[in-house]
Enzyme design. Sequence first.
Site, mmCIF file in Angstrom:
data_model
loop_
_atom_site.group_PDB
_atom_site.id
_atom_site.type_symbol
_atom_site.label_atom_id
_atom_site.label_comp_id
_atom_site.label_asym_id
_atom_site.label_seq_id
_atom_site.Cartn_x
_atom_site.Cartn_y
_atom_site.Cartn_z
ATOM 1 N N HIS A 151 46.650 52.289 35.712
ATOM 2 C CA HIS A 151 45.404 52.121 36.457
ATOM 3 C C HIS A 151 44.277 52.572 35.537
ATOM 4 O O HIS A 151 44.189 53.746 35.163
ATOM 5 C CB HIS A 151 45.461 52.948 37.734
ATOM 6 C CG HIS A 151 44.261 52.815 38.601
ATOM 7 N ND1 HIS A 151 44.093 51.785 39.502
ATOM 8 C CD2 HIS A 151 43.150 53.580 38.710
ATOM 9 C CE1 HIS A 151 42.939 51.933 40.132
ATOM 10 N NE2 HIS A 151 42.347 53.010 39.666
ATOM 11 N N ASP A 157 40.454 53.061 34.971
ATOM 12 C CA ASP A 157 39.191 53.213 35.706
ATOM 13 C C ASP A 157 38.002 52.947 34.791
ATOM 14 O O ASP A 157 37.782 53.673 33.821
ATOM 15 C CB ASP A 157 39.089 54.640 36.265
ATOM 16 C CG ASP A 157 40.055 54.864 37.417
ATOM 17 O OD1 ASP A 157 39.956 54.141 38.412
ATOM 18 O OD2 ASP A 157 40.917 55.767 37.300
ATOM 19 N N GLY A 187 34.393 57.609 41.546
ATOM 20 C CA GLY A 187 33.567 58.274 40.529
ATOM 21 C C GLY A 187 34.288 59.357 39.732
ATOM 22 O O GLY A 187 34.020 59.522 38.559
ATOM 23 N N HIS A 233 40.269 48.972 37.428
ATOM 24 C CA HIS A 233 39.470 49.289 38.610
ATOM 25 C C HIS A 233 38.014 49.333 38.163
ATOM 26 O O HIS A 233 37.572 50.307 37.552
ATOM 27 C CB HIS A 233 39.959 50.630 39.184
ATOM 28 C CG HIS A 233 39.178 51.095 40.361
ATOM 29 N ND1 HIS A 233 39.270 52.383 40.842
ATOM 30 C CD2 HIS A 233 38.283 50.460 41.158
ATOM 31 C CE1 HIS A 233 38.473 52.516 41.891
ATOM 32 N NE2 HIS A 233 37.851 51.371 42.096
ATOM 33 N N GLY A 265 43.362 61.085 45.270
ATOM 34 C CA GLY A 265 43.986 62.214 45.955
ATOM 35 C C GLY A 265 45.438 62.007 46.345
ATOM 36 O O GLY A 265 45.963 62.759 47.171
ATOM 37 N N MET A 308 34.548 49.931 38.517
ATOM 38 C CA MET A 308 33.487 50.617 39.267
ATOM 39 C C MET A 308 32.176 50.365 38.528
ATOM 40 O O MET A 308 31.578 51.262 37.923
ATOM 41 C CB MET A 308 33.817 52.112 39.378
ATOM 42 C CG MET A 308 34.951 52.347 40.371
ATOM 43 S SD MET A 308 35.644 54.000 40.233
ATOM 44 C CE MET A 308 36.867 53.735 38.961
ATOM 45 N N SER A 333 46.681 56.799 37.114
ATOM 46 C CA SER A 333 45.294 56.614 36.676
ATOM 47 C C SER A 333 45.095 57.379 35.378
ATOM 48 O O SER A 333 45.238 58.606 35.339
ATOM 49 C CB SER A 333 44.335 57.147 37.737
ATOM 50 O OG SER A 333 43.076 57.388 37.138
ATOM 51 N N MET A 385 34.022 52.857 34.611
ATOM 52 C CA MET A 385 32.810 53.332 35.305
ATOM 53 C C MET A 385 31.602 53.126 34.406
ATOM 54 O O MET A 385 31.674 53.397 33.207
ATOM 55 C CB MET A 385 32.958 54.824 35.625
ATOM 56 C CG MET A 385 34.203 55.153 36.414
ATOM 57 S SD MET A 385 34.186 56.883 36.895
ATOM 58 C CE MET A 385 35.836 57.073 37.559
ATOM 59 N N MET A 433 39.926 52.698 48.839
ATOM 60 C CA MET A 433 39.637 53.983 48.201
ATOM 61 C C MET A 433 39.865 55.115 49.204
ATOM 62 O O MET A 433 39.360 55.076 50.326
ATOM 63 C CB MET A 433 38.185 54.036 47.706
ATOM 64 C CG MET A 433 37.900 53.181 46.487
ATOM 65 S SD MET A 433 38.938 53.524 45.065
ATOM 66 C CE MET A 433 38.478 55.223 44.643
ATOM 67 N N SER A 452 45.656 62.855 38.645
ATOM 68 C CA SER A 452 45.934 64.271 38.378
ATOM 69 C C SER A 452 47.357 64.656 38.772
ATOM 70 O O SER A 452 47.984 65.471 38.095
ATOM 71 C CB SER A 452 44.905 65.153 39.081
ATOM 72 O OG SER A 452 44.591 64.655 40.354
ATOM 73 N N ASP A 511 43.931 54.705 46.316
ATOM 74 C CA ASP A 511 43.487 55.370 45.092
ATOM 75 C C ASP A 511 42.610 56.568 45.439
ATOM 76 O O ASP A 511 41.569 56.414 46.082
ATOM 77 C CB ASP A 511 42.695 54.355 44.248
ATOM 78 C CG ASP A 511 42.184 54.931 42.939
ATOM 79 O OD1 ASP A 511 42.610 56.031 42.550
ATOM 80 O OD2 ASP A 511 41.359 54.259 42.301
#
Length: 251
Positions: A35, A37, A173, A76, A204, A78, A10, A39, A168, A225, A202
């Site tokens: 990936h 993201d 977010g 993705h 953690g 959002m 990500s 938002m 998820m 991360s 997706d």
Amino acid sequence: MAPKAIIAPSILSADFANLGHDCSKTISQGADWLHVDIMDGHFVPNLTWGPPIVAKIRGHVEKPTEAYGKGTFDCHMMIAEPKKWVKEFKKAGCDLYCFHYEAAFSTAAESPEAKSDKKTNPKELIKYIHDQGMLAGIALKPATSVDVLWEILESEDPKERPDMVLIMTVEPGFGGQKFMASELPKVQELRKRYPELNIEVDGGLGPSTIDQAADAGANVIVAGSAVFGAQDPSEVIALLREAVEKRNGKL
Ligand SMILES: O=C(CO)[C@H](O)[C@H](O)COP(=O)(O)O
Ligand SMILES: [Fe+2]
């Protein structure tokens, strides 16, 4: 046959001032997809980027030569009005447009095409994405039951069926949140019913959580991360892949 392992870092955790460089680097370090993201500050309480930035990143990462191939942009979405942005993201270089089930019933009143088509629904939206020449994914927030998917996955029209389901494992977010193992029964249920479906997780994911996700049956692994924050990202990418392949070998 169980679907192959796909590792999709990500880019939410990349260096935003050097996005093009970070994106091409993660692919050369062994990532399969990126990936991306998106938002909008409405569907989720955070903002990222829109089509012009995605198009700029595309300039640094070669387009895949086949569906699901290396360099796939897994977007993705959002966003509160997913239908409105399909064509723009296709133009920007998106390959897989993954919208949220929870947003698919929104009225897209601002879209010119949507005037005669006030409401969209997940199956229509999947067909629309396919008609624009992209793969289609459907994502579920933690509060949404997996049961909403059965009717969509069983649609009589293959163009209305998704190419990937995203479960998820955090509240959408933000990057860097704690993995929610409570979401894995959804993955297990999907894998039991659909041995060949691409199932993405997706939020953690990293060396300490990948085994649980892989054992549940996920094959598309997003990690932000854990990859961009690693001393050796290629080692983490290889470790994530190995966990999925090990599970596939057990089948
Ligand atoms: O969709 C997302 C957040 O809404 C991100 O893809 C996700 O959180 C990845 O980041 P990390 O691996 O750091 O949890
Ligand atoms: Fe994401």
